[in-house]
Design a protein around this motif. Structure first.
Motif, PDB file in Angstrom:
ATOM      1  N   ASP A 270       0.834  -1.199   0.000  1.00 26.52           N
ATOM      2  CA  ASP A 270       0.000   0.000   0.000  1.00 26.52           C
ATOM      3  C   ASP A 270       0.869   1.249   0.000  1.00 26.52           C
ATOM      4  O   ASP A 270       2.010   1.232   0.469  1.00 26.52           O
ATOM      5  N   ALA A 271       0.298   2.349  -0.463  1.00 27.43           N
ATOM      6  CA  ALA A 271       0.921   3.652  -0.239  1.00 27.43           C
ATOM      7  C   ALA A 271       0.920   3.922   1.265  1.00 27.43           C
ATOM      8  O   ALA A 271       0.098   3.376   2.007  1.00 27.43           O
ATOM      9  N   TYR A 272       1.837   4.763   1.717  1.00 23.49           N
ATOM     10  CA  TYR A 272       1.961   5.030   3.151  1.00 23.49           C
ATOM     11  C   TYR A 272       0.961   6.096   3.590  1.00 23.49           C
ATOM     12  O   TYR A 272       1.070   7.263   3.240  1.00 23.49           O
ATOM     13  N   VAL A 273      -0.030   5.647   4.365  1.00 19.75           N
ATOM     14  CA  VAL A 273      -0.989   6.552   4.989  1.00 19.75           C
ATOM     15  C   VAL A 273      -0.809   6.408   6.494  1.00 19.75           C
ATOM     16  O   VAL A 273      -0.994   5.326   7.047  1.00 19.75           O
ATOM     17  N   ASP A 274      -0.441   7.493   7.158  1.00 24.74           N
ATOM     18  CA  ASP A 274      -0.119   7.440   8.584  1.00 24.74           C
ATOM     19  C   ASP A 274      -1.401   7.577   9.412  1.00 24.74           C
ATOM     20  O   ASP A 274      -1.706   8.626   9.975  1.00 24.74           O
ATOM     21  N   HIS A 275      -2.151   6.487   9.458  1.00 25.85           N
ATOM     22  CA  HIS A 275      -3.487   6.489  10.056  1.00 25.85           C
ATOM     23  C   HIS A 275      -3.703   5.135  10.727  1.00 25.85           C
ATOM     24  O   HIS A 275      -3.253   4.103  10.217  1.00 25.85           O
ATOM     25  N   PRO A 276      -4.405   5.080  11.870  1.00 26.81           N
ATOM     26  CA  PRO A 276      -4.579   3.805  12.577  1.00 26.81           C
ATOM     27  C   PRO A 276      -5.412   2.767  11.848  1.00 26.81           C
ATOM     28  O   PRO A 276      -5.490   1.616  12.299  1.00 26.81           O
ATOM     29  N   SER A 277      -6.025   3.121  10.722  1.00 22.59           N
ATOM     30  CA  SER A 277      -6.749   2.126   9.921  1.00 22.59           C
ATOM     31  C   SER A 277      -5.842   1.406   8.937  1.00 22.59           C
ATOM     32  O   SER A 277      -6.281   0.472   8.270  1.00 22.59           O
ATOM     33  N   PHE A 278      -4.589   1.834   8.828  1.00 23.34           N
ATOM     34  CA  PHE A 278      -3.645   1.233   7.888  1.00 23.34           C
ATOM     35  C   PHE A 278      -2.557   0.492   8.676  1.00 23.34           C
ATOM     36  O   PHE A 278      -1.792   1.103   9.431  1.00 23.34           O
ATOM     37  N   GLY A 279      -2.504  -0.820   8.473  1.00 26.01           N
ATOM     38  CA  GLY A 279      -1.658  -1.682   9.291  1.00 26.01           C
ATOM     39  C   GLY A 279      -0.195  -1.309   9.313  1.00 26.01           C
ATOM     40  O   GLY A 279       0.459  -1.394  10.366  1.00 26.01           O
ATOM     41  N   THR A 280       0.355  -0.916   8.185  1.00 20.22           N
ATOM     42  CA  THR A 280       1.776  -0.584   8.141  1.00 20.22           C
ATOM     43  C   THR A 280       2.092   0.598   9.043  1.00 20.22           C
ATOM     44  O   THR A 280       3.127   0.622   9.724  1.00 20.22           O
ATOM     45  N   ALA A 281       1.197   1.584   9.074  1.00 25.61           N
ATOM     46  CA  ALA A 281       1.394   2.735   9.953  1.00 25.61           C
ATOM     47  C   ALA A 281       1.345   2.309  11.414  1.00 25.61           C
ATOM     48  O   ALA A 281       2.163   2.760  12.234  1.00 25.61           O
TER      49      ALA A 281
ATOM     50  N   PRO B 216      -1.967  10.894   4.417  1.00 20.78           N
ATOM     51  CA  PRO B 216      -0.988  10.255   3.544  1.00 20.78           C
ATOM     52  C   PRO B 216       0.327  11.021   3.581  1.00 20.78           C
ATOM     53  O   PRO B 216       0.358  12.218   3.899  1.00 20.78           O
ATOM     54  N   HIS B 217       1.412  10.359   3.246  1.00 22.33           N
ATOM     55  CA  HIS B 217       2.710  11.031   3.178  1.00 22.33           C
ATOM     56  C   HIS B 217       2.651  12.148   2.129  1.00 22.33           C
ATOM     57  O   HIS B 217       2.026  11.991   1.065  1.00 22.33           O
ATOM     58  N   PRO B 218       3.291  13.280   2.408  1.00 22.79           N
ATOM     59  CA  PRO B 218       3.221  14.432   1.479  1.00 22.79           C
ATOM     60  C   PRO B 218       3.690  14.141   0.056  1.00 22.79           C
ATOM     61  O   PRO B 218       3.295  14.843  -0.881  1.00 22.79           O
ATOM     62  N   LYS B 219       4.515  13.105  -0.136  1.00 15.15           N
ATOM     63  CA  LYS B 219       5.031  12.829  -1.488  1.00 15.15           C
ATOM     64  C   LYS B 219       3.929  12.492  -2.492  1.00 15.15           C
ATOM     65  O   LYS B 219       4.141  12.545  -3.703  1.00 15.15           O
ATOM     66  N   TYR B 220       2.727  12.130  -1.992  1.00 15.20           N
ATOM     67  CA  TYR B 220       1.660  11.700  -2.887  1.00 15.20           C
ATOM     68  C   TYR B 220       0.777  12.844  -3.385  1.00 15.20           C
ATOM     69  O   TYR B 220      -0.147  12.614  -4.167  1.00 15.20           O
ATOM     70  N   LYS B 221       1.016  14.063  -2.931  1.00 11.20           N
ATOM     71  CA  LYS B 221       0.118  15.168  -3.245  1.00 11.20           C
ATOM     72  C   LYS B 221      -0.124  15.339  -4.746  1.00 11.20           C
ATOM     73  O   LYS B 221      -1.234  15.595  -5.193  1.00 11.20           O
ATOM     74  N   LYS B 222       0.931  15.214  -5.547  1.00 12.31           N
ATOM     75  CA  LYS B 222       0.803  15.451  -6.983  1.00 12.31           C
ATOM     76  C   LYS B 222       0.177  14.273  -7.730  1.00 12.31           C
ATOM     77  O   LYS B 222      -0.221  14.412  -8.882  1.00 12.31           O
ATOM     78  N   ARG B 223       0.105  13.115  -7.080  1.00  9.83           N
ATOM     79  CA  ARG B 223      -0.397  11.915  -7.757  1.00  9.83           C
ATOM     80  C   ARG B 223      -1.897  11.711  -7.573  1.00  9.83           C
ATOM     81  O   ARG B 223      -2.477  10.801  -8.157  1.00  9.83           O
ATOM     82  N   GLY B 224      -2.511  12.505  -6.737  1.00  9.75           N
ATOM     83  CA  GLY B 224      -3.948  12.385  -6.551  1.00  9.75           C
ATOM     84  C   GLY B 224      -4.313  11.724  -5.243  1.00  9.75           C
ATOM     85  O   GLY B 224      -3.462  11.140  -4.559  1.00  9.75           O
ATOM     86  N   PRO B 225      -5.567  11.792  -4.857  1.00 13.38           N
ATOM     87  CA  PRO B 225      -6.018  11.235  -3.577  1.00 13.38           C
ATOM     88  C   PRO B 225      -5.962   9.714  -3.560  1.00 13.38           C
ATOM     89  O   PRO B 225      -6.032   9.059  -4.604  1.00 13.38           O
ATOM     90  N   ILE B 226      -5.825   9.160  -2.364  1.00 16.20           N
ATOM     91  CA  ILE B 226      -5.832   7.716  -2.161  1.00 16.20           C
ATOM     92  C   ILE B 226      -7.258   7.323  -1.763  1.00 16.20           C
ATOM     93  O   ILE B 226      -7.724   7.685  -0.680  1.00 16.20           O
ATOM     94  N   PRO B 227      -8.006   6.620  -2.627  1.00 17.47           N
ATOM     95  CA  PRO B 227      -9.438   6.366  -2.376  1.00 17.47           C
ATOM     96  C   PRO B 227      -9.741   5.740  -1.022  1.00 17.47           C
ATOM     97  O   PRO B 227     -10.696   6.154  -0.354  1.00 17.47           O
ATOM     98  N   ALA B 228      -8.948   4.750  -0.601  1.00 18.92           N
ATOM     99  CA  ALA B 228      -9.218   4.101   0.685  1.00 18.92           C
ATOM    100  C   ALA B 228      -9.076   5.080   1.842  1.00 18.92           C
ATOM    101  O   ALA B 228      -9.810   4.999   2.833  1.00 18.92           O
TER     102      ALA B 228
END
Length: 631
Positions: A36-47, A295-307
């Protein structure tokens, strides 16, 4: 002066070489690889895992969605970690993420910026782990997440249409953590920090590993060992495979479980018993970590992460599900027993959420795997200790289960009273049978009625989602779901509350087609019954056999793993399409097909109920059902 909406956020975990160097770190302790893309949120296991490691004093970084196709530079950019690599496919099994029930490649990925597909491989855990083993053969690899968890033992893979061994074998990883990983992870981290090597630790609960022989397995005085039929035996004997599943499911949901072993070729798989379900203090520890919730700031230009967009303003109040539905993986991964957060922790997150720079006053979901199981548990824990049932509410609700909705109602009211919250909705699916008195006879103080009044009048965002799944009692028994008559009673109760308050909020029922135990005439009857209730269904979930579910075992073996009795299952595309077509009785181009099909099935009354006896029209193949993916 900085306003609340302009508050500075805490740091993200590093994902680039530059970010690591900015912290002054020469070597990382652990590197996490995620599909997954890195989303720093408690719903995302990697975070969650990364933040736990950080809280234990480790230097941790994440490599999200590495390029696995060419020079593998992403796997090399941060060097070798001191302790181990952690690998996960992400929040979904990569094959479910990639393919529909008809095995067609999906055109999007909800866990990638812009919803773009193609940023993770098929069987991602295996691919990532094998690459790491090739580049860094001396560094241990720990795998986890839902893909690893549900594939920890011999399992049927629908996409390859064959049995696969434990994912530990194919991935060549050193250890697997199954289920929700906080408890085993914290113990593992303390051990490796004390100098032990990850691949030498064998006595922690909720891990799996491979040994050369049974004799090499360390003794544990408090663990009994159950040996499954070997992988090779399962390849030859489907009944043995089905029998294996029953053992694994029972041991996964017991408080005092046994260790499981299985021979795979000349090796032995070892699965240690799970920890007891986390208490409130342990749950709060995970959710109260310093997430940025973005989400990590690097994704800003690539668009929103639907999940992320879906859960950005939601709050998860508990984990686990005691429903035990045959097609569902929640209890296999999160457990049968409910792990709830404290009210204090939930309200703290509400406060944090209201300070989000984009928050407009609306919480999209106060929920969990099932919206209304918060704090529900056994009244006498000693009874739960001995229980081996895969469900607490099928075929009937356990008399020992406390199904009070009072704690949940109180939280709803407290969130409503928050000055910065305009409206808090319940977006998770509501387990409606818990609110029907004829089914749930534990409603002694009327708290279910109070909850439902609160829910319907204050927390429905235009429509309420529930999941009866089917109308056929025979199919519902295979699904481990209650009779459809209870849905009718719930709908009556729901409609009465709406009428009382002058509300018009549609009830949205979810159904599954092609589930084991479902005949074509059952689907025709489902369409007729829902038509009679005023529903015009436009989307339905086509059954997908996912690993570690009763329905997957039935699909592959043809028998129920608990009774070993045959269960009818449709498998061909033609059969699946036939079942799906009945949902579109309201389309003119479908009427002729339905009428002729039901005539062949000797079901003239069903044909009359669905499409009447009007003129025939040609069937258009454009009316295939859409497969709806649930998160």
């Amino acid at each position: 002066m900085i306003t609340v909406k302009e508050r500075p956020v805490t740091h993200w975990l590093p994902i680039t070489k530059k970010e690591v160097e900015m912290r002054g770190w020469e070597q990382l302790d652990v590197i996490l690889i995620s599909g997954d893309a890195y989303v720093d949120h408690p719903s995302f296991g990697t975070a969650v895992i990364g933040r736990i490691m950080e809280s234990e004093g480790l230097r941790v970084a994440i490599i999200p969605q590495p390029n696995w196709k060419d020079d593998l530079r992403d796997f090399k950019k941060l060097g070798a970690p001191k302790y181990f690599f952690g690998v996960t496919a992400g929040c979904m099994d990569s094959m479910v993420n990639h393919y529909t029930a008809n095995k067609r490649l999906r055109s999007n990925d909800s866990y990638t910026p812009g919803g773009e597909a193609g940023f993770r491989p098929d069987y991602a855990t295996v691919v990532y782990s094998k690459i790491l083993k090739e580049i860094y053969p001396e560094v241990p690899v720990l795998i986890g997440g839902i893909e690893a968890s549900l594939r920890r033992v011999t399992h049927y893979d629908y996409w390859a249409d064959k049995l696969l061994p434990s994912i530990l074998i194919d991935s060549e990883a050193d250890m697997l953590v199954y289920g929700m990983g906080e408890q085993p992870l914290r113990d593992l981290l303390r051990r490796v920090k004390a100098g032990e090597k990850l691949n030498e630790i064998k006595d922690i609960n909720q891990i799996a590993y491979v040994e050369p022989t049974l004799e090499d397995i360390p003794r544990q005085n408090d663990w009994e060992t159950i040996e499954l039929a070997s992988h090779e035996v399962c390849l030859k004997d489907k009944i043995k495979y089905a029998s294996n599943f029953k053992i694994v499911e029972v041991e996964s949901n017991k408080w005092q479980a046994n260790r499981i072993t299985q021979k795979v070729g000349n090796k032995t798989l070892v699965i240690n018993p799970p920890y007891k379900t986390m208490d409130e203090e342990e749950m709060d520890k995970s959710f109260d970590l310093p997430y940025t919730r973005m989400p990590h700031p690097k994704y800003k230009k690539r668009g929103p992460i639907p999940a992320y967009e879906m859960i950005k303003f939601s709050i998860n109040m508990h984990r686990g599900c005691f429903g035990g539905c045959s097609f569902c993986t929640i209890s296999a991964h999160q457990g049968k027993f409910i792990a709830s957060r404290s009210e204090e922790s939930i309200m703290k997150e509400v406060e944090q959420l209201t300070q989000h720079p984009e928050f407009k006053g609306y919480i999209s979901d106060l929920g969990g795997p099932s919206a209304n199981m918060y704090r529900m548990k056994g009244k006498d824990e000693s009874i739960c200790n001995r229980c081996q049932a895969p469900s607490c509410i099928h075929p009937v609700i356990c008399s020992n289960l406390d199904t009070s909705h009072k704690p949940l109602t109180n939280i709803y009211k407290k969130v409503d009273a928050h000055p910065d919250v305009k409206k808090a909705f319940v977006g998770s699916g509501v387990r409606y049978d818990l609110l029907v008195d004829d089914f749930n006879k534990n409603n002694q103080d009327g708290n279910h009625d109070e909850y439902m009044e609160q829910l319907v009048t204050r927390h429905v965002s235009g429509r309420l989602k529930v999941a009866p799944e089917h109308t056929s009692d025979a199919t519902l028994r295979v699904m481990r779901k209650p009779s459809f008559k209870y849905f009718r009673k719930f709908k009556d109760k729901y409609d009465q509350i709406q009428e009382k308050h002058g509300l018009k909020q549609p009830l949205i029922p979810y159904f599954i087609s092609s589930h084991p135990g479902c005949e074509e005439k059952d689907m025709a009857n489902l369409a007729a019954e829902t038509k009679d209730l005023g529903f015009k269904l436009e989307q339905v979930q086509d059954f997908t056999p996912t690993p570690m579910t009763v329905a997957e075992v039935i699909y592959y073996t043809g028998v129920h793993p608990y009774t070993l009795q045959p269960i009818h299952t449709v498998k061909t595309k033609e059969e699946k399409l036939a079942q799906n077509n009945y949902f579109f009785w309201w389309k003119n181009e479908m009427k002729s097909w339905i009428r002729n099909r039901l005539k062949k099935l000797d079901q003239p009354e069903l044909a009359e109920r669905l499409v009447g006896s009007g003129p025939s029209q040609n069937y258009s193949r454009e009316s295939k059902v859409k497969s709806k993916k649930r998160f």
